[in-house]
Every structure is written in C-alpha cells, then in structure tokens.
Design an enzyme around this catalytic site. Structure first.
Site, PDB file in Angstrom:
ATOM      1  N   LYS A 119       0.835  -1.212   0.000  1.00  0.00           N
ATOM      2  CA  LYS A 119       0.000   0.000   0.000  1.00  0.00           C
ATOM      3  C   LYS A 119       0.871   1.264   0.000  1.00  0.00           C
ATOM      4  CE  LYS A 119      -1.948  -1.073   3.940  1.00  0.00           C
ATOM      5  NZ  LYS A 119      -1.205  -2.319   4.279  1.00  0.00           N
ATOM      6  N   ARG A 152      -9.513   0.869   8.923  1.00  0.00           N
ATOM      7  CA  ARG A 152      -9.213  -0.553   9.120  1.00  0.00           C
ATOM      8  C   ARG A 152     -10.080  -1.200  10.175  1.00  0.00           C
ATOM      9  NH1 ARG A 152      -3.149   0.427   8.875  1.00  0.00           N
ATOM     10  NH2 ARG A 152      -2.555  -1.500   9.835  1.00  0.00           N
ATOM     11  N   ARG A 192      11.977  -5.474   4.871  1.00  0.00           N
ATOM     12  CA  ARG A 192      11.727  -4.053   4.568  1.00  0.00           C
ATOM     13  C   ARG A 192      12.663  -3.132   5.363  1.00  0.00           C
ATOM     14  NH1 ARG A 192       5.823  -1.648   5.309  1.00  0.00           N
ATOM     15  NH2 ARG A 192       6.080  -2.561   7.374  1.00  0.00           N
ATOM     16  N   ARG A 229      11.309  -1.040  10.982  1.00  0.00           N
ATOM     17  CA  ARG A 229      10.209  -0.682  11.883  1.00  0.00           C
ATOM     18  C   ARG A 229      10.156  -1.623  13.080  1.00  0.00           C
ATOM     19  NH1 ARG A 229       4.928   0.369   8.168  1.00  0.00           N
ATOM     20  NH2 ARG A 229       4.007  -0.889   9.810  1.00  0.00           N
ATOM     21  N   ARG A 257      -0.130  -8.521  13.826  1.00  0.00           N
ATOM     22  CA  ARG A 257      -0.735  -7.611  12.835  1.00  0.00           C
ATOM     23  C   ARG A 257      -1.588  -8.388  11.838  1.00  0.00           C
ATOM     24  NH1 ARG A 257       4.502  -5.071  10.764  1.00  0.00           N
ATOM     25  NH2 ARG A 257       3.250  -3.988   9.211  1.00  0.00           N
TER      26      ARG A 257
END
Ligand code: AP5
Ligand code: MG
Length: 212
Positions: A13, A88, A122, A155, A166
């Site tokens: 996203k 969400r 990431r 992160r 998550r």
C-alpha cells in the site's frame, strides 16, 4: 479522486501510495506514518500509540477517526487523496462515510508467506520515508537511502511476533471491510503479489476507469 488503499500489512500500500501521490499530485495520508512521526516526536498522541503499535494492535478508533477527520479538512485534499491504512475497522469506515465521499477502495491481494518475507526484509528511510527491501529493492549503499542519503531503519513492528499479531488483527478487524466496500459497489481488487510495476499498472487502469 478519493481513494482508499486497503490490504494486509506488507501488501504494498505504502509503495504504491507514494507512486500514485507523485503521479497524480494528490496527498498520501498514511495513518501509520502519522502515528510513527508522533511516536518519534514524543507527542501526546505518540505516547498513547507507541506500545499499541509495537505490539501490532490497532490505535483506538476515536483517536484515529478524529485525526483523519482533521487531516481531510485541510485544503490540499481538494483535488483528491489516498487514504493508506485507513479505515481498518468497520467503525472507522462508517465514520469516514460521514465526512468524505470515496470513489474506490482498492484491495491489495497477496499471500501470507509473501507478506512475512516482505516485512522482515523491509527497510525505510528515516528522512524521506522511501521504502526498500534488503534483497528485492536494496539501496545502492547498504543502510543509506538512494534518494536523499538518509539512514535506513527497520520498523519496530516488523519483528516476527508483531507481524503475526498484525496479521491476526487484519483478519479479525480489517478484512470485513472487503465485504463493506463490495456491498457499497466501491471495491476494486488488484493482484499485489507480483512486482511493483504490475501493481502500478493495475492501479492506473482503475484510476483511468474512475476518471472516465
Ligand atoms: P501501517 O503503517 O499502516 O502498517 P500496515 O497496514 O501493517 O502496512 P505496512 O505499512 O506494513 O505495509 P504496506 O502495505 O504499506 O507495504 P509496503 O509498501 O511498505 O500501520 C502500522 C500500525 O499503525 C498499525 O499496526 C496500527 O498500530 C497503527 N495504525 C495505522 N493505521 C491505523 C488505523 N487506521 N487504525 C488503528 N491503528 C492504525 O511494502 C512492504 C515491503 O514489500 C517493502 O519492503 C516493499 O519494498 C516491498 N514491496 C511492496 N510492493 C511490492 C511488490 N508489488 N512486489 C514485491 N515487493 C513489494
Ligand atoms: Mg505502509
């Protein structure tokens, strides 16, 4: 053109929101980015959000809804916006209907195994927010952003336990939005499991169909 980017963690996203934002000149409004900045700046909101985010849970609806409502009252959203990671929950989606008109909710589809691989690899620029992956999209110099020279970081919620949480939170609280927006006739699916160029192409087709 008012868009929602919907999808599980790591679906791409943020990567596509940055590209779309630059291409069409409309702001990317990422609630995750806003919360991470608040945590880094140690604001009152950041203090409330820090522990929740590290665990991979959702920041309470009332705080999140108010934040987005205020953001969408600014002048720069007049030509459109991309909501990246909001709504969400069903409560957030219902609240949004009271203060914004949405053209499409774009659902980024991807397999779970690929999500874990993407998130553990990431890295993000601490200065400009550019998104990398240590094997798929590595920076030219390890740990340094190609675009601005900023330092890359991982992160706190991209650790395996937080990723599992998550994903569970996504399935329970966010996935029902697929039915919500499908019933409203606003849902558009894209296959986000191939590569960023393929996702971008599908998005352009959807945007062209909205503008037509
Ligand atoms: P948020 O920041 O929104 O995180 P998220 O939804 O978990 O999604 P991510 O940012 O992890 O993934 P992404 O889909 O943006 O993927 P990306 O493009 O980076 O939220 C974080 C936290 O904030 C939440 O857990 C919650 O606590 C709080 N929060 C935020 N919004 C909230 C709300 N509305 N209500 C309550 N709480 C909220 O890509 C991932 C990786 O894959 C990168 O390495 C990238 O290079 C790579 N990649 C991207 N696209 C592709 C592709 N097509 N092919 C191959 N690799 C790709
Ligand atoms: Mg993101």
């Amino acid at each position: 053109m008012n868009l929602i980017f919907l999808g599980p963690p790591g679906a791409g996203k943020g990567t596509q929101a940055k590209i779309t934002s630059e291409k069409y000149g409309i702001p990317q409004i990422s609630t995750g980015d806003i919360f991470r900045k608040a945590v880094a700046d140690q604001t009152e909101l950041g203090k409330q959000a820090k522990a929740i985010m590290e665990k991979g849970e959702l920041v309470p609806d009332n705080l999140t809804i108010e934040l987005v409502k205020e953001r969408l009252a600014k002048d720069d959203v007049k030509a459109g916006f991309i909501l990246d990671g909001f709504p969400r929950t069903i409560e957030q989606a219902k609240a949004l209907d009271n203060f914004a008109e949405i053209d499409a909710a774009i659902n980024f589809e991807i397999d779970k195994e690929e999500i874990v691989r993407r998130l553990t690899g990431r890295r993000i620029c601490s200065n400009c927010g550019a998104i990398y992956h240590i094997t798929d999209f590595p920076p030219k110099v390890p740990g340094i952003c190609d675009k601005c020279g900023g330092k890359l970081y991982q992160r706190d919620d991209d650790k395996p336990e937080a990723i599992e949480k998550r994903l569970a939170v996504y399935t329970k609280q966010t996935e029902p939005l697929i039915t919500f927006y499908s019933s409203a006739g606003k849902l558009r699916n894209i296959n986000s499991s191939i590569n960023p160029e393929t996702s971008e192409k599908q998005l352009i087709d959807i945007i062209n169909s909205i503008k037509a």
